[in-house]
Design a protein around this motif. Structure first.
Motif, PDB file in Angstrom:
ATOM      1  N   VAL A   1       0.836  -1.204   0.000  1.00  0.00           N
ATOM      2  CA  VAL A   1       0.000   0.000   0.000  1.00  0.00           C
ATOM      3  C   VAL A   1       0.873   1.257   0.000  1.00  0.00           C
ATOM      4  CG1 VAL A   1      -1.459   1.348   1.581  1.00  0.00           C
ATOM      5  CG2 VAL A   1      -2.090  -0.999   1.010  1.00  0.00           C
ATOM      6  N   LYS A   2       1.930   1.227   0.808  1.00  0.00           N
ATOM      7  CA  LYS A   2       2.832   2.379   0.923  1.00  0.00           C
ATOM      8  C   LYS A   2       3.447   2.719  -0.443  1.00  0.00           C
ATOM      9  CE  LYS A   2       6.476   4.004   3.885  1.00  0.00           C
ATOM     10  NZ  LYS A   2       7.348   3.722   4.971  1.00  0.00           N
ATOM     11  N   GLU A   3       3.893   1.673  -1.128  1.00  0.00           N
ATOM     12  CA  GLU A   3       4.528   1.879  -2.430  1.00  0.00           C
ATOM     13  C   GLU A   3       3.550   2.499  -3.435  1.00  0.00           C
ATOM     14  OE1 GLU A   3       6.653  -0.941  -5.713  1.00  0.00           O
ATOM     15  OE2 GLU A   3       6.597  -1.659  -3.644  1.00  0.00           O
ATOM     16  N   ILE A   4       2.334   1.962  -3.463  1.00  0.00           N
ATOM     17  CA  ILE A   4       1.315   2.468  -4.401  1.00  0.00           C
ATOM     18  C   ILE A   4       1.000   3.936  -4.096  1.00  0.00           C
ATOM     19  CG2 ILE A   4      -1.101   2.243  -5.109  1.00  0.00           C
ATOM     20  CD1 ILE A   4      -0.817  -0.809  -4.519  1.00  0.00           C
ATOM     21  N   MET A   5       0.829   4.254  -2.808  1.00  0.00           N
ATOM     22  CA  MET A   5       0.483   5.630  -2.428  1.00  0.00           C
ATOM     23  C   MET A   5       1.616   6.596  -2.771  1.00  0.00           C
ATOM     24  SD  MET A   5      -1.351   4.913   1.206  1.00  0.00           S
ATOM     25  CE  MET A   5      -2.066   6.508   1.551  1.00  0.00           C
ATOM     26  N   GLU A   6       2.838   6.170  -2.522  1.00  0.00           N
ATOM     27  CA  GLU A   6       3.969   7.065  -2.805  1.00  0.00           C
ATOM     28  C   GLU A   6       4.140   7.312  -4.298  1.00  0.00           C
ATOM     29  OE1 GLU A   6       7.398   5.806  -0.580  1.00  0.00           O
ATOM     30  OE2 GLU A   6       6.442   6.326   1.317  1.00  0.00           O
TER      31      GLU A   6
ATOM     32  N   GLY B   1       1.533   7.727  -6.179  1.00  0.00           N
ATOM     33  CA  GLY B   1       0.362   8.513  -6.578  1.00  0.00           C
ATOM     34  C   GLY B   1      -0.664   7.709  -7.350  1.00  0.00           C
ATOM     35  N   GLN B   2      -0.589   6.375  -7.205  1.00  0.00           N
ATOM     36  CA  GLN B   2      -1.564   5.531  -7.913  1.00  0.00           C
ATOM     37  C   GLN B   2      -2.673   5.096  -6.968  1.00  0.00           C
ATOM     38  OE1 GLN B   2       1.021   2.531  -9.401  1.00  0.00           O
ATOM     39  NE2 GLN B   2       1.753   3.814 -11.073  1.00  0.00           N
ATOM     40  N   LEU B   3      -3.674   4.436  -7.530  1.00  0.00           N
ATOM     41  CA  LEU B   3      -4.783   3.977  -6.697  1.00  0.00           C
ATOM     42  C   LEU B   3      -4.570   2.539  -6.230  1.00  0.00           C
ATOM     43  CD1 LEU B   3      -8.000   5.330  -8.477  1.00  0.00           C
ATOM     44  CD2 LEU B   3      -6.593   6.411  -6.718  1.00  0.00           C
ATOM     45  N   VAL B   4      -4.957   2.293  -4.998  1.00  0.00           N
ATOM     46  CA  VAL B   4      -4.942   0.939  -4.444  1.00  0.00           C
ATOM     47  C   VAL B   4      -6.099   0.171  -5.113  1.00  0.00           C
ATOM     48  CG1 VAL B   4      -5.258  -0.354  -2.281  1.00  0.00           C
ATOM     49  CG2 VAL B   4      -3.913   1.757  -2.294  1.00  0.00           C
TER      50      VAL B   4
END
Ligand code: AMP
Length: 216
Positions: free
Chosen positions: A49-54, A56-59
């Motif tokens: 989740v951290k990687e996706i958020m950093e 700027g993409q959607l989970v």
């Protein structure tokens, strides 16, 4: 009353949700906050989740739908909730409808906070929050009354979100345009979409939202 605050990152959803919690006793369900809590855990899902958020993409939709489903079943949601950051795709919006129907609940209003995209980068990159009570501030538009001291709890520790950097903000805006904006016609067709001018002064936006909710 169950409502959705919809708008791009930086539109002021979190700020307005916080005010509606105080004025109407609704519960704020911020998927961004839930994901940040998950990202802080040393687990496989937390790291992902951290990687996706950093970036700027959607989970993924299935993770998000499961997360909100569990949350909506909690007893504190019985008196009404404000969804802040969910749904972000049409798939999520459809799943939300299905889960609400199953619980005998409904959406009363979807409030779109319309903001000029040019203003968003400045709004987002200036954001910070109290590390203790999480109250949100902005370097220029909403500074603390006493420099370095939280107005609400007096703490002197503040945090900035990692994804509030200019590079990431552009990706988040792109995700909003491509994946979230198509939700608007979905709710418009059902007659529950209301639009407020998110460029107005924070207090004026609150008044506009309250006026809309009073008509529901
Ligand atoms: P926010 O605090 O609402 O700006 O969300 C921060 C980040 O969390 C987003 O940029 C996404 O990576 C992720 N996120 C939050 N809500 C959702 C959602 N409903 N669907 C997918 N990703 C989400």
């Amino acid at each position: 009353m169950n409502i959705i605050l919809l708008g791009p990152p930086g539109a002021g959803k979190g700020t307005q949700a916080e005010r509606l919690v105080a004025s109407r006793g609704l519960v704020q369900l911020s998927t961004g906050d839930m994901l940040r809590a998950a990202a802080d855990t040393d687990t496989e899902i937390g790291h992902r989740v951290k990687e996706i958020m950093e970036q700027g993409q959607l989970v993924s939709d299935d993770v998000m739908v499961e997360m909100i489903h569990e949350r909506i079943l909690q007893p504190d949601c019985k008196n009404g909730f404000i969804l802040d950051g969910f749904p972000r795709t049409v798939v999520q919006a459809e799943a939300l409808d299905a889960m609400l129907e199953k619980q005998g609940l409904r959406l009363h209003m979807v409030i779109e906070m319309a903001v000029e995209e040019a203003a968003l980068v400045e709004r987002i990159t200036g954001r910070f929050a109290c590390a203790k009570c999480k109250h949100g501030y902005h370097d220029i538009f909403l500074p603390t009354k006493v420099p370095g001291v939280c107005d609400v709890c007096g703490s002197t520790e503040f945090t900035r979100r990692k994804d509030d950097k200019a590079e990431t903000v552009h990706k988040r805006l792109e995700a909003y345009r491509a994946q979230t904006m198509p939700i608007l016609p979905y709710y418009e067709g059902r007659g529950i979409l209301r639009r407020v001018d998110g460029m107005a002064d924070i207090d004026v936006v609150t008044q506009e939202i309250e006026a809309q909710l009073n008509k529901a």
